[in-house]
Design an enzyme around this catalytic site. Structure first.
Site, PDB file in Angstrom:
ATOM      1  N   HIS A 141       0.709  -1.191   0.064  1.00  0.00           N
ATOM      2  CA  HIS A 141      -0.051  -0.033  -0.008  1.00  0.00           C
ATOM      3  C   HIS A 141       0.782   1.075  -0.086  1.00  0.00           C
ATOM      4  O   HIS A 141       2.124   1.216   0.121  1.00  0.00           O
ATOM      5  CB  HIS A 141      -0.849  -0.190   1.123  1.00  0.00           C
ATOM      6  CG  HIS A 141      -0.228  -0.001   2.507  1.00  0.00           C
ATOM      7  ND1 HIS A 141      -0.265  -0.901   3.352  1.00  0.00           N
ATOM      8  CD2 HIS A 141       0.501   0.823   3.063  1.00  0.00           C
ATOM      9  CE1 HIS A 141       0.259  -0.921   4.407  1.00  0.00           C
ATOM     10  NE2 HIS A 141       0.870   0.320   4.179  1.00  0.00           N
TER      11      HIS A 141
HETATM   12  P1  TYD Z   1      -2.369  -3.862   7.255  1.00  0.00           P
HETATM   13  O1  TYD Z   1      -2.315  -2.355   7.102  1.00  0.00           O
HETATM   14  O2  TYD Z   1      -2.867  -4.834   6.578  1.00  0.00           O
HETATM   15  O3  TYD Z   1      -0.827  -4.408   7.744  1.00  0.00           O
HETATM   16  P2  TYD Z   1       0.472  -4.209   6.724  1.00  0.00           P
HETATM   17  O4  TYD Z   1       0.285  -3.264   5.857  1.00  0.00           O
HETATM   18  O5  TYD Z   1       1.674  -3.823   7.881  1.00  0.00           O
HETATM   19  O6  TYD Z   1       0.720  -5.613   6.286  1.00  0.00           O
HETATM   20  O7  TYD Z   1      -3.016  -3.909   8.801  1.00  0.00           O
HETATM   21  C1  TYD Z   1      -3.486  -4.918   9.347  1.00  0.00           C
HETATM   22  C2  TYD Z   1      -4.787  -4.909  10.025  1.00  0.00           C
HETATM   23  O8  TYD Z   1      -4.545  -4.127  11.247  1.00  0.00           O
HETATM   24  C3  TYD Z   1      -6.023  -4.098   9.319  1.00  0.00           C
HETATM   25  O9  TYD Z   1      -7.206  -4.720   9.832  1.00  0.00           O
HETATM   26  C4  TYD Z   1      -5.730  -2.950   9.827  1.00  0.00           C
HETATM   27  C5  TYD Z   1      -5.325  -2.756  11.355  1.00  0.00           C
HETATM   28  N1  TYD Z   1      -4.508  -1.893  11.660  1.00  0.00           N
HETATM   29  C6  TYD Z   1      -4.896  -0.836  12.558  1.00  0.00           C
HETATM   30  O10 TYD Z   1      -6.171  -0.921  12.916  1.00  0.00           O
HETATM   31  N2  TYD Z   1      -4.322   0.285  13.007  1.00  0.00           N
HETATM   32  C7  TYD Z   1      -3.064   0.458  12.534  1.00  0.00           C
HETATM   33  O11 TYD Z   1      -2.341   1.244  12.917  1.00  0.00           O
HETATM   34  C8  TYD Z   1      -2.295  -0.528  11.554  1.00  0.00           C
HETATM   35  C9  TYD Z   1      -1.243  -0.217  10.800  1.00  0.00           C
HETATM   36  C10 TYD Z   1      -3.238  -1.613  10.987  1.00  0.00           C
END
Ligand code: TYD
Length: 139
Positions: free
Chosen positions: A52
């Protein structure tokens, strides 16, 4: 202090015979105030995370244990791969770069420092949409 592109940062290790202590202070060691921290562990080499870009948030990622790789793209054809494998180094990621984290070692603990509170709406999760936004930014 303004960092333009993704770059590795090295933090001082306050080491003595008792071990090491690394300090990361907002607006001093990294170019933003830290509003949020989260950390990622339990991923392995088959996992790709991230995938992302963020409209507003800047990050510093530090593998406080183990290692992983971070691939950063700018949507204009430039990409770089950074290896995070030392607890006193990190990568600075400005807003609007596309990032993938992968090749996690089993013991990887990836600490993420963020300049903004969590807001799902500032995450861009479709690469095509990201490329369009970059194109529009450049107009
Ligand atoms: P995600 O953005 O998919 O993680 P990465 O990009 O690091 O692989 O996040 C995983 C889950 O956690 C998603 O359901 C969103 C949640 N999340 C939060 O609630 N708060 C946060 O600060 C972050 C980074 C993720």
């Amino acid at each position: 202090m303004k960092y333009l592109g993704p770059q590795m940062l090295e933090f001082p290790q306050n080491g003595d015979e008792r071990g090491h202590l690394v300090v990361v202070e907002g607006q001093k060691d990294i170019p933003f105030d830290i509003k949020r921290i989260f950390y990622i562990y339990g991923s392995d080499e088959s996992v790709v995370r991230g995938q992302h870009a963020n409209r507003r948030t800047e990050f510093v990622l530090i593998n406080v244990a183990g290692q992983c790789k971070v691939k950063v793209r700018d949507g204009k054809g430039n990409e770089a791969v950074f290896l995070l494998n030392r607890p006193h180094t990190g990568i600075y990621l400005p807003k609007m770069v596309w990032k993938d984290m992968y090749d996690f070692s089993q013991d990887s603990v990836l600490l993420c420092l963020a300049s903004e509170h969590y807001d799902a709406s500032e995450y861009i999760r479709e690469y095509d949409k990201y490329l369009k936004l970059i194109e529009e930014e450049d107009k």
